[in-house]
Every structure is written in C-alpha cells, then in structure tokens.
Enzyme design. Structure first.
Site, PDB file in Angstrom:
ATOM      1  N   LYS A  76       2.512 -12.891   0.812  1.00  0.00           N
ATOM      2  CA  LYS A  76       2.402 -14.200   0.161  1.00  0.00           C
ATOM      3  C   LYS A  76       1.266 -14.954   0.847  1.00  0.00           C
ATOM      4  O   LYS A  76       1.252 -15.093   2.068  1.00  0.00           O
ATOM      5  CB  LYS A  76       3.716 -14.982   0.308  1.00  0.00           C
ATOM      6  N   ARG A 100       9.611 -24.820  -6.869  1.00  0.00           N
ATOM      7  CA  ARG A 100      10.198 -26.143  -7.097  1.00  0.00           C
ATOM      8  C   ARG A 100      10.694 -26.327  -8.523  1.00  0.00           C
ATOM      9  O   ARG A 100      11.606 -27.125  -8.776  1.00  0.00           O
ATOM     10  CB  ARG A 100       9.180 -27.221  -6.732  1.00  0.00           C
ATOM     11  N   MET A 130      12.364 -20.058  -0.674  1.00  0.00           N
ATOM     12  CA  MET A 130      12.230 -21.442  -0.222  1.00  0.00           C
ATOM     13  C   MET A 130      13.194 -21.674   0.931  1.00  0.00           C
ATOM     14  O   MET A 130      14.406 -21.506   0.776  1.00  0.00           O
ATOM     15  CB  MET A 130      12.501 -22.422  -1.372  1.00  0.00           C
ATOM     16  N   GLY A 169       2.705 -21.587  -7.952  1.00  0.00           N
ATOM     17  CA  GLY A 169       2.177 -22.947  -7.896  1.00  0.00           C
ATOM     18  C   GLY A 169       2.259 -23.670  -9.219  1.00  0.00           C
ATOM     19  O   GLY A 169       1.745 -23.189 -10.232  1.00  0.00           O
ATOM     20  N   CYS A 212       2.936 -20.135   4.252  1.00  0.00           N
ATOM     21  CA  CYS A 212       3.684 -21.337   4.609  1.00  0.00           C
ATOM     22  C   CYS A 212       2.768 -22.358   5.281  1.00  0.00           C
ATOM     23  O   CYS A 212       2.077 -22.028   6.252  1.00  0.00           O
ATOM     24  CB  CYS A 212       4.841 -20.987   5.534  1.00  0.00           C
TER      25      CYS A 212
END
Length: 337
Positions: A152, A243, A17, A214, A105
C-alpha cells in the site's frame, strides 16, 4: 486464490483502517458485498514481542464467513517484517489471502519510526522489506504455493514530490504481486482531493494489478475507479473503500462487480445493523467496547433526522447498555410504530 482471481470475483474491497476494521465491522462489510477485507494495520515489531497477547488476538481474529482475509503489516526492519509475515501465514493458513505491507500511512507516530509512508523516502529499504517478505513466504500457503505480498503506497511523501511511478516499479521488481495506490502525498494526510491521475499512471506503468484508493464515497466513485480510461474511468483493477464505508457498509451492496445499484437502507435496517455491530463489539472487546463503538454509532446516524441530538447524547453515556438504550430511543423517535 490468486490476487487476479480475487479481483475478478469482486474488485470492491474494504480498506484496512486502524481502530476501525476489526472483525465485527469486517464481517458486516463482507456480508454486505465486500469482495475482500483487510485487518487493521498491525505492527510487525509488536507481533514479535506479543503474538500471544489479547490485543494481537483481536487483530488477527476473523469473522464468520470472512475468510480469506488480507493481513496488513507495517515496519521498517526487513527481517522483522519478513519473519512476522511468515508467522501470520502459518497462524492463519488457508484463511490468509495475502500479506500487505503498509507504505502509505501518514500518521506522525508511524512516520517518526521510518515506517508507513516514510518508506517512500527510502525506496532501497522498501525494496529490502518486500524482497525479504516475498522470500519468507515462498511455499507458505496451505497448499504449498507462495503467499502473495502486496504494497500500500501513496503518490509520494513531500507535497509535490510525485514518486509514485518509480516507487511502484521498484516494488514490482522486488516481488510485489499487487499495489494499492492512494492519490495523496503523505503531507496531505486526507486533506484536499486524491489525485486519480496518479492511480492511472501507476496502473499503466506496471504489470501487476493496481487497486485504487482515495475519495471513494459512493457506488459511482467505485465504478469510476475500475472503469477503463477509454470510458472516462481511472483504470484500476480494483478499488479500496475506506472512509466511504464508515457508517455505510451498504456501499458494497450498491457496488457489485457489475456496478448494479441497490436500494438505500431504511432507518430500520440501519438501526438493526447498529445493534448487531454493538453486540459484537461488546462480546469481543468487553470494557473497551464503548470507546470503539461510539464513533461507529455516530457514523451510522449521519444523515438521519435529528442526528445532532444523537451525537450530543452519545458523548455522555458510560456503558454499552446506555448506548443500546440510546439507539432504541433514537430509533423510536424517528421511526415511530
């Protein structure tokens, strides 16, 4: 260590991140039980022009006990990505697990340059980047073996343009050793729900390991990601926690390879980690430490009593000493001795 071996040892990984997963945060997550950590996303073009800069040094700095680490690069020029991947491999040596190429991204400033998830619109170029990087990393591991290359990616670029399976197969054919799949389109950013079925379909379509990404916010989410489809799971070989780890590195201690839950941290434990994190950031980033640490501090206090009071005051402080004092003040207010 090969990617399958890393996944077998511990399939719960900390996602890269930007501006968040510096060595300070990664070290804490690794100690809490993360099986693998990734650096922040690093521009291959930026490395070419400023490999010796302070910013680059911070990006490639590893924490104590963190190695091996994955390094995530982004770029749209095959030669630049490949060359800088080899430079990174030689720089980190045995501390490097693999090179990950970001093709997921969604940020506009990255997309405008044809990088990140924009590469899902140009699969031929994406293939060139992966092929060139795989070739550049042949024999570059410290033991003379190849350094693996992973990708990714997302569900697709435009909303409704689900190209995940075809793109994944192309990346595998180009030499990618594993794929990390996020179940949203670029157009969604992080809005709405991540489509778990996309990860399941990609995992069934390729022979390389697929790491699911996700909406992993709890230990149960992580367990579902790596559980077999036959048992109601998503069927990924591993899981990236993004997150869900912000302010909550304990998510890794709650999710072992056997998905054994651990106790929730006490306020005292949370404040201790906040202090540790702040001290490391101050040592590492100096004058820039407060900007980087402020949001981490707000994430750490989320869900604690009177967190809104803490958030209001944190935006008014001007030094790291002020932040340390505010943490102590808040800790004493909700955990009186």
């Amino acid at each position: 260590m090969t990617i399958p071996a890393l996944l077998e040892r511990n399939p719960i990984w900390l996602a890269p991140m930007a501006g968040i997963t510096d060595a300070c945060f990664r070290t804490i997550c690794k100690r809490m039980g993360a099986g693998l950590t990734y650096t922040e996303m690093i521009s291959a073009a930026g490395l070419r022009y400023s490999f010796e800069s302070e910013a680059t040094r911070h990006l490639l700095q590893l924490g104590e006990g963190e190695a091996p680490v994955a390094v995530q690069l982004f770029g749209a020029d095959p030669e630049t990505v490949a060359t800088q991947a080899r430079v990174v491999a030689r720089h980190l040596g045995e501390d490097l697990a693999f090179i990950d190429i970001n093709m997921g991204c969604p940020v506009p400033k990255v997309i405008r340059k044809g990088e990140g998830s924009a590469l899902m619109q140009t699969p031929e170029l994406a293939v060139e980047i992966v092929s060139a990087t795989v070739e550049a990393l042949r024999g570059q591991a410290s033991d003379g073996t190849d350094v693996p290359v992973t990708v990714k990616m997302r569900r697709g670029f435009a909303d409704g343009d689900d190209t995940a399976v075809s793109f994944a197969r192309a990346m595998e054919a180009a030499g990618a050793s594993a794929l990390a799949v996020h179940g949203r389109y670029q157009a969604q950013y992080y809005r709405g729900e991540s489509d778990a079925a996309t990860i399941t379909r990609v995992a069934a379509a390729v022979d390389v390991p697929v790491i699911g990404s996700g909406d992993v916010f709890t230990a149960a989410d992580a367990a579902r990601m790596i559980s077999p489809v036959s048992e109601g799971g998503i069927g990924a070989a591993g899981v990236m926690v993004a997150r869900g780890a912000q302010g909550n590195p304990w998510i890794f201690s709650k999710t072992t390879p056997a998905t054994t839950p651990a106790m929730a941290p006490t306020p005292h434990e949370i404040f201790a980690v906040m202090h540790e994190h702040a001290a490391c950031v101050e040592r590492t980033f100096g004058p820039k430490a407060l900007v980087r640490m402020r949001r981490h501090a707000m994430w750490y206090c989320a869900g604690l009593p009177h967190a809104s009071h803490f958030r209001r005051h944190i935006n008014n402080i001007t030094t790291m000493a002020d932040l340390e004092a505010l943490i102590d003040e808040y800790a004493n207010a909700i955990t009186p001795t």
